[in-house]
Enzyme design. Structure first.
Site, PDB file in Angstrom:
ATOM      1  CD  GLU A 191      37.217  40.179  29.810  1.00 60.42           C
ATOM      2  OE1 GLU A 191      38.196  40.944  29.808  1.00 60.42           O
ATOM      3  OE2 GLU A 191      36.452  40.039  28.843  1.00 60.42           O
ATOM      4  CD  GLU A 213      37.108  44.935  30.476  1.00 61.42           C
ATOM      5  OE1 GLU A 213      36.179  45.225  31.260  1.00 61.42           O
ATOM      6  OE2 GLU A 213      37.723  43.859  30.525  1.00 61.42           O
TER       7      GLU A 213
END
Ligand SMILES: C[C@H](O)CC(=O)SCCNC(=O)CCNC(=O)[C@H](O)C(C)(C)COP(=O)(O)OP(=O)(O)OC[C@H]1O[C@@H](n2cnc3c(N)ncnc32)[C@H](O)[C@@H]1OP(=O)(O)O
Length: 724
Positions: free
Chosen positions: A115, A135
């Site tokens: 990210e 995640e």
């Protein structure tokens, strides 16, 4: 322990290289995030900095946000421990920076790591770096803007697939998809990244802010269709996992209202999910799995694993051929021994089918399959055993046969050779009783199908040497299993703990609860199938044999259900002959076979355990608890007897060996979350009504009454209940 630091060096070219250093995976710990904020702030302010490169030290970009912080949030419930990264750092300081920033990626960029990289204005990568947003496998969603930037960089469909599967891709695929701008050798990574950053500063290369892109998302209606299909699929494949639907909702928000709006919703929903039981369970499993590598007096006494290059497998049946398959697939030569040519051929055919099956499923390349099969040699005698490093015996469960084999292999194998048995029930002390090699004898208990199931139960006796345990742990990891070291007892840790699972189901059936309802309720709880369907799959022979074994070891808590024998007498043998509780036809789902109902009634009559001869009434929750609390109870005995090193080993073993839902954290964790007192008082009530099978163990009683968790180390006090 090495310190977590972020450093910045400004070169004469005007490029500031900001480096994350937090071995072993450069996790984004709180000090790292603070360091990044500080360095990006400084680089933005300094007049001598024209452009910035972000990288990770030691050949790994970053393994993502520090998962130990989740653990702390789970223990304390304090969400303020989560730093604001998504807007403060990734949007404000990186993406909206007035100076161009290039991510120089190597090794891996996972979760928050990827990210951060996606917030940069370009990404240059070394070959074969792993890129992913895993995640969801931790019960949360990407929280540093990943739900918004990944679809904008690679398109919605592929981004949804990557997030929902949690599977990484390699940088080569990332390049094709548009996630990576260029792939260069490791040696050139920093040089090219610096030039790239300068190229953006001088407007020779595009200055891309991913959050502002729309070109890869397609029209709103196309996007909605893609999300609708994904939602339906997730409902089927992940019915108990809220993070899947939340992730899709957050993506949709960004598509409808713009990336920034999506980032804000992502941050809000992320925080809600962090506190969910699902996240607690999955994060626990993450660390539980890693803890299995640490075995006191084995892995902490300076021993080095010895190389294992050639292994002999004795017995080419279902287990032996599965074990041989796992070994050859990981480049270990196998000598497969059988008693005659016919059996040898059968074994070889099964191994070939296993390997080709992986090719058909696209999990293995043809050339690798051929290479693996070339490592297999079938034999009918022990000549080849003279230079093997390890033997794994996988013949039928017969004590005298195993004893004879161990006497023989002790003679023919080198004295350093490890002698392992794949027995699932027989006491390992008996197996090696008549040898003088007990220090190198241990259990290598694989789960069927052995080339697929990830658990390897390593069973040690008091005499097994630490070196031999370490060697088998290492082989286990090489063949991509999760080795869990356990002590020697009937059924060892996993089968022993789960023995009451089918027993409890049989008690319920004999108390008048519908067998198909039991299966439905247990599947809904999250196991891949209910206990009766599992019996169909395993075959009734296995069930009857293990029930006998346990009846001898634990007579006071074994329930002798008449049902199994009645089924066998009626010509049923489960999936093996297409007739069990269910009917099995090729190409279709198993169907409940209502013609078993009279057989179940006959069993109920013979067992005669219904109060007042009337079926009992139970809720779905009681069904789950009456089947799984006895499992928890047995887990308590296993803990009490020190069969496992730590409670979390049983959690991981239950998840990987028995497919207990990982999002419930494993059997002990789940019980602790429910509360030991509830487990104890329920079992006590049922033991009074239905007998000793439910009688709470001493360990459970003690922990429940003292207000301790089942997983607490023995010295812990009542205050630790606050942990969950
Ligand atoms: C806000 C964000 O969106 C949220 C996130 O980023 S959540 C985190 C997302 N990242 C992940 O899920 C990656 C998790 N890690 C992994 O999959 C693997 O560890 C890996 C592929 C990075 C490396 O695998 P491998 O080389 O086999 O090493 P592995 O044994 O797993 O890990 C080495 C050590 O690093 C630790 N570790 C790995 N990733 C970590 C992380 N993200 N945070 C904290 N510790 C981590 C492990 O616990 C282990 O510690 P130990 O040695 O004390 O047991």
């Amino acid at each position: 322990m090495a310190r977590a630091t972020v450093t910045m060096e400004v070169g004469t070219d005007g490029v500031a290289v900001i480096t994350i250093s937090n071995p072993p995976v450069n996790a984004l710990a709180i000090p790292i995030i603070a360091g990044l904020k500080e360095k990006f702030g400084e680089a933005t302010r300094r007049n001598d900095v024209k452009a910035i490169v972000l990288t990770g030290k030691g050949g790994r970009f970053s393994g993502g946000f520090d998962i130990t912080v989740f653990e702390k949030v789970h223990k304390t419930g304090d969400l303020s421990l989560m730093p604001d990264v998504s807007v403060d750092l990734v949007v404000n300081l990186i993406e909206d920076s007035k100076k161009p920033i290039v991510a120089a990626v190597e090794g891996l960029a996972l979760g928050g790591g990827l990210e951060l990289a996606m917030g940069c204005h370009a990404r240059v990568s070394a070959p074969r770096a792993q890129l992913g947003l895993p995640e969801l496998s931790l019960g949360v969603i990407p929280g540093f803007g990943g739900t918004q930037r990944l679809p904008r960089l690679i398109g919605l469909s592929k981004a949804v697939d990557m997030m929902l599967s949690s599977k990484p891709i390699l940088s080569e695929e990332g390049k094709k998809l548009g996630l990576i701008d260029s792939i260069v050798s490791s040696e050139e990574l920093l040089k090219v990244s610096r030039l790239w950053a300068l190229g953006i500063a001088e407007r020779r290369k595009p200055w891309v802010r991913s959050l502002h892109r729309t070109d890869k998302i397609g029209s709103l209606s196309e996007a909605r269709d893609t999300l609708k299909v994904a939602r339906q699929k997730a409902k089927k494949t992940a019915p108990n996992l809220p993070q899947h639907q939340v992730c899709l909702d957050v993506i949709e928000e960004g598509i409808v209202h713009g990336g920034y709006s999506g980032v804000l919703k992502e941050a809000r929903d992320f925080k809600k999910l962090v506190l969910s039981d699902t996240s607690k369970g999955l994060v626990h499993v993450f660390f539980a799995q890693r803890a299995t590598s640490k075995v006191p007096n084995v892995t902490d006494i300076g021993l080095k694993p010895r190389p294992i290059k050639k292994v002999a497998v004795i017995g080419g049946g279902l287990m032996g051929s599965g074990i041989a398959t796992a070994l050859i697939l990981s480049n270990i030569s196998v000598v497969l021994k059988e008693v005659n040519n016919e059996y040898l051929l059968k074994g070889r055919t099964m191994i070939e089918a296993n390997v080709r099956g992986l090719v058909t499923k696209g999990k293995l390349a043809w050339d690798k399959a051929d290479k693996a099969l070339s490592l297999l040699k079938g034999v009918l005698d022990y000549t080849e055993f003279k230079d093997v490093d390890m033997v794994i015996e996988a013949v039928i469960e017969n004590i005298s046969l195993k004893q004879a084999i161990f006497i023989e292999i002790e003679k023919v194998c080198p004295s350093r050779c490890i002698l392992a048995s794949n027995t699932s029930t027989i006491d390992l002390r008996l197996v090696g009783e008549e040898t003088s090699s007990q220090d190198r004898i241990l259990g290598a208990h694989f789960f069927s199908p052995a080339h697929v199931m990830p658990l390897l139960e390593i069973v040690r006796t008091e005499k097994t040497s630490p070196q031999v345990i370490l060697d088998l742990m290492t082989v286990g990891k090489i063949i991509k299993k999760v080795p869990v070291v356990v002590g020697n007892c009937t059924g060892f840790a996993v089968n022993r703990t789960f023995f009451p699972y089918s027993q409890g189901a049989h008690i319920l059936a004999n108390l008048g609860v519908d067998v198909f309802r039991i299966d439905r309720v247990i599947s809904k709880f999250g196991l891949p199938m209910g206990p009766f369907q599992l019996q169909d799959l395993a075959g009734y022979g296995v069930f009857i044999a293990t029930a006998k074994e346990f009846a001898i070891a634990f007579p006071e808590r074994t329930f002798l259900s008449p049902l199994m024998e009645l089924l066998v007498n009626s010509g049923r043998n489960g999936k093996n002959n297409g007739k069990g509780y269910y009917t099995y036809e090729k190409g279709s789902q198993p169907k409940p076979d209502l013609t078993i109902l009279p057989i179940v009634e006959e069993s109920q009559r013979l067992a005669n355990i219904m109060p007042d001869r009337k079926p009992i009434y139970v809720t779905d929750q009681e069904i789950v608890e009456m089947i799984l609390f006895p499992v928890v109870n047995e887990a308590c005995r296993v803990l009490d007897e020190g069969i496992v090193v730590r409670a979390s080993d049983l959690d991981i073993a239950s998840v990987l060996g028995m497919s207990f839902p990982s999002y419930r954290g494993g059997i002990v964790y789940w019980a602790d979350l429910i509360g030991p007192m509830h487990v104890y008082s329920s079992l006590k009530k049922w033991s009074e009504a239905y007998g000793n099978f439910f009688k709470p163990s001493r360990y459970l009683e003690e922990r429940a009454t003292k207000g301790m968790l089942l997983s607490d180390p023995s010295s812990s006090s009542a205050t630790s209940r606050a942990r969950l």
